[in-house]
Design a protein around this motif. Structure first.
Motif, PDB file in Angstrom:
ATOM      1  N   GLN A 176      77.940  23.270 -24.780  1.00 19.10           N
ATOM      2  CA  GLN A 176      75.900  22.642 -24.921  1.00 19.10           C
ATOM      3  C   GLN A 176      76.290  21.688 -25.427  1.00 19.10           C
ATOM      4  N   VAL A 177      75.619  20.529 -25.566  1.00 20.11           N
ATOM      5  CA  VAL A 177      75.237  20.035 -26.206  1.00 20.11           C
ATOM      6  C   VAL A 177      73.398  19.345 -26.237  1.00 20.11           C
ATOM      7  N   HIS A 178      72.938  18.737 -26.994  1.00 21.85           N
ATOM      8  CA  HIS A 178      71.399  18.591 -26.739  1.00 21.85           C
ATOM      9  C   HIS A 178      71.357  17.113 -27.151  1.00 21.85           C
ATOM     10  N   LEU A 179      70.874  16.396 -26.142  1.00 22.70           N
ATOM     11  CA  LEU A 179      70.621  14.694 -26.378  1.00 22.70           C
ATOM     12  C   LEU A 179      69.417  14.497 -27.298  1.00 22.70           C
ATOM     13  N   VAL A 180      69.494  14.078 -28.782  1.00 22.70           N
ATOM     14  CA  VAL A 180      68.444  13.595 -29.902  1.00 22.70           C
ATOM     15  C   VAL A 180      67.798  12.314 -29.953  1.00 22.70           C
ATOM     16  N   CYS A 181      66.471  12.369 -29.393  1.00 22.85           N
ATOM     17  CA  CYS A 181      66.472  11.092 -30.063  1.00 22.85           C
ATOM     18  C   CYS A 181      64.663  11.383 -30.953  1.00 22.85           C
TER      19      CYS A 181
ATOM     20  N   LEU B 153      73.978   8.282 -18.533  1.00 22.10           N
ATOM     21  CA  LEU B 153      72.214   8.540 -19.364  1.00 22.10           C
ATOM     22  C   LEU B 153      72.509   8.414 -20.541  1.00 22.10           C
ATOM     23  N   GLN B 154      73.211   9.606 -21.749  1.00 22.92           N
ATOM     24  CA  GLN B 154      72.911   8.532 -22.926  1.00 22.92           C
ATOM     25  C   GLN B 154      72.489   7.229 -22.858  1.00 22.92           C
ATOM     26  N   ARG B 155      72.801   6.147 -22.448  1.00 24.22           N
ATOM     27  CA  ARG B 155      72.499   5.189 -22.468  1.00 24.22           C
ATOM     28  C   ARG B 155      71.671   4.711 -22.034  1.00 24.22           C
TER      29      ARG B 155
ATOM     30  N   GLU C  84      81.452  19.221 -14.480  1.00 24.74           N
ATOM     31  CA  GLU C  84      80.307  19.694 -13.651  1.00 24.74           C
ATOM     32  C   GLU C  84      79.382  20.206 -15.214  1.00 24.74           C
ATOM     33  N   ILE C  85      78.008  19.288 -14.726  1.00 26.57           N
ATOM     34  CA  ILE C  85      77.056  19.719 -15.683  1.00 26.57           C
ATOM     35  C   ILE C  85      76.058  20.115 -15.105  1.00 26.57           C
ATOM     36  N   LEU C  86      75.336  20.963 -16.001  1.00 22.66           N
ATOM     37  CA  LEU C  86      73.694  21.041 -16.077  1.00 22.66           C
ATOM     38  C   LEU C  86      73.011  20.130 -16.362  1.00 22.66           C
ATOM     39  N   GLU C  87      72.436  19.386 -16.337  1.00 25.33           N
ATOM     40  CA  GLU C  87      71.313  19.025 -16.968  1.00 25.33           C
ATOM     41  C   GLU C  87      69.674  18.746 -17.293  1.00 25.33           C
ATOM     42  N   VAL C  88      69.063  19.869 -18.038  1.00 29.04           N
ATOM     43  CA  VAL C  88      67.866  19.753 -18.415  1.00 29.04           C
ATOM     44  C   VAL C  88      66.735  18.559 -19.620  1.00 29.04           C
ATOM     45  N   PHE C  89      65.708  18.538 -18.451  1.00 27.12           N
ATOM     46  CA  PHE C  89      65.084  17.245 -19.095  1.00 27.12           C
ATOM     47  C   PHE C  89      63.552  18.464 -19.575  1.00 27.12           C
ATOM     48  N   PRO C  90      63.401  18.619 -20.916  1.00 25.53           N
ATOM     49  CA  PRO C  90      62.370  20.072 -20.936  1.00 25.53           C
ATOM     50  C   PRO C  90      61.157  18.870 -20.377  1.00 25.53           C
ATOM     51  N   ASP C  91      60.519  18.422 -20.251  1.00 24.41           N
ATOM     52  CA  ASP C  91      59.172  17.846 -20.268  1.00 24.41           C
ATOM     53  C   ASP C  91      58.822  16.723 -19.287  1.00 24.41           C
ATOM     54  N   ARG C  92      58.447  16.739 -17.656  1.00 27.70           N
ATOM     55  CA  ARG C  92      58.427  15.430 -18.006  1.00 27.70           C
ATOM     56  C   ARG C  92      57.710  14.254 -18.257  1.00 27.70           C
ATOM     57  N   ASP C  93      56.529  15.404 -18.816  1.00 25.31           N
ATOM     58  CA  ASP C  93      55.995  13.736 -18.606  1.00 25.31           C
ATOM     59  C   ASP C  93      56.683  12.424 -19.934  1.00 25.31           C
ATOM     60  N   MET C  94      57.833  13.501 -20.382  1.00 23.64           N
ATOM     61  CA  MET C  94      58.568  11.992 -21.722  1.00 23.64           C
ATOM     62  C   MET C  94      58.274  10.722 -20.605  1.00 23.64           C
TER      63      MET C  94
ATOM     64  N   GLY D 119      60.287   6.633 -10.177  1.00 22.30           N
ATOM     65  CA  GLY D 119      60.982   5.827 -10.195  1.00 22.30           C
ATOM     66  C   GLY D 119      61.971   5.773 -11.076  1.00 22.30           C
ATOM     67  N   LEU D 120      61.334   6.690 -12.174  1.00 21.00           N
ATOM     68  CA  LEU D 120      62.323   6.323 -13.493  1.00 21.00           C
ATOM     69  C   LEU D 120      63.037   7.896 -13.866  1.00 21.00           C
ATOM     70  N   GLU D 121      63.027   8.975 -12.838  1.00 17.17           N
ATOM     71  CA  GLU D 121      62.932   9.805 -13.101  1.00 17.17           C
ATOM     72  C   GLU D 121      64.282   9.874 -12.226  1.00 17.17           C
ATOM     73  N   ARG D 122      63.853   8.915 -10.135  1.00 17.21           N
ATOM     74  CA  ARG D 122      65.447   9.100  -9.560  1.00 17.21           C
ATOM     75  C   ARG D 122      66.283   7.781 -10.581  1.00 17.21           C
ATOM     76  N   ILE D 123      66.006   6.996 -11.478  1.00 19.29           N
ATOM     77  CA  ILE D 123      67.186   6.843 -12.096  1.00 19.29           C
ATOM     78  C   ILE D 123      67.766   7.947 -13.317  1.00 19.29           C
ATOM     79  N   MET D 124      67.533   8.174 -14.024  1.00 16.82           N
ATOM     80  CA  MET D 124      67.931   9.061 -14.387  1.00 16.82           C
ATOM     81  C   MET D 124      68.859  10.117 -13.407  1.00 16.82           C
TER      82      MET D 124
END
Length: 203
Positions: free
Chosen positions: A76-81, A37-39, A154-164, A25-30
């Motif tokens: 290209q940007v990285h979203l960093v937390c 997305l940043q928000r 037009e954007i390609l987003e990669v979430f590097p680890d679904r465990d997050m 469900g959380l992945e569907r939201i993203m």
């Protein structure tokens, strides 16, 4: 379309088609995020999400942006937390209005914040969703398009680890701990060319 967002006076419905069966469900939201997305990631982790620019290649700006003289940028940007990369976004942006050119190229607002500054909700098209296993990590990827008058991305987003999206704060702290350990080892390792040998002692 892979995403259909409909509403009436009494209901709202978001449908996502052809996504992996194990999508949470959380992945569907993203996956349904439309420039915010940043928000959403900041809300999820309870921490600021920073934009780290990796590269930005812009076409010439000899004339103000217009439909006859579009300006394009690949970036290209990285979203960093908490020092951890939670998303890698690679984009192609087409600008055809001076206002969008000023906000995006001169004032340096990221894509999502550009739409917010314009006070517009972009048209959202989800083009592709896939998962991959990379170095033992389960990646989640989506390709999508955001459009408004004068500004298209037009954007390609990669979430590097679904465990997050399963472990949340614990995942973040584990990744941060691994980064700290790697940095400490790197600092403690003295390159050979810095070593001056006297007998059997390295100084």
């Amino acid at each position: 379309m892979l995403a259909n967002d409909s509403y009436s006076t009494t209901s709202t419905n978001v449908e996502l088609a052809r996504i992996p069966d194990d999508t949470t469900g959380l992945e569907r939201i993203m996956l349904a995020a439309q420039g915010d997305l940043q928000r959403l990631m900041s809300s999820y982790f309870g921490r600021p999400i920073f934009i780290e620019l990796i590269y930005a290649h812009c076409s010439s700006r000899l004339m103000p942006a217009s439909p006859e003289n579009p300006i394009t940028q690949s970036r290209q940007v990285h979203l960093v937390c908490a020092s951890c990369t939670v998303c890698i976004a690679t984009s192609t942006v087409t600008i055809t209005s001076p206002q969008c050119e000023r906000l995006f190229l001169d004032e340096k607002f990221p894509i999502g914040q550009t739409f917010r500054r314009l006070n517009r909700t972009p048209k959202f098209s989800l083009l592709n969703v896939e998962t991959k296993s990379i170095n033992g990590k389960r990646e989640l990827r989506r390709t999508y398009k955001l459009e408004t008058e004068g500004f298209v991305a037009e954007i390609l987003e990669v979430f590097p680890d679904r465990d997050m999206f399963v472990r949340g704060e614990a995942w973040l702290m584990e990744r941060r701990s691994n980064l700290d350990t790697t940095c400490t080892i790197a600092q403690d390792t003295k390159p050979e060319w810095l070593s001056v040998r006297k007998g059997n002692v390295v100084h």
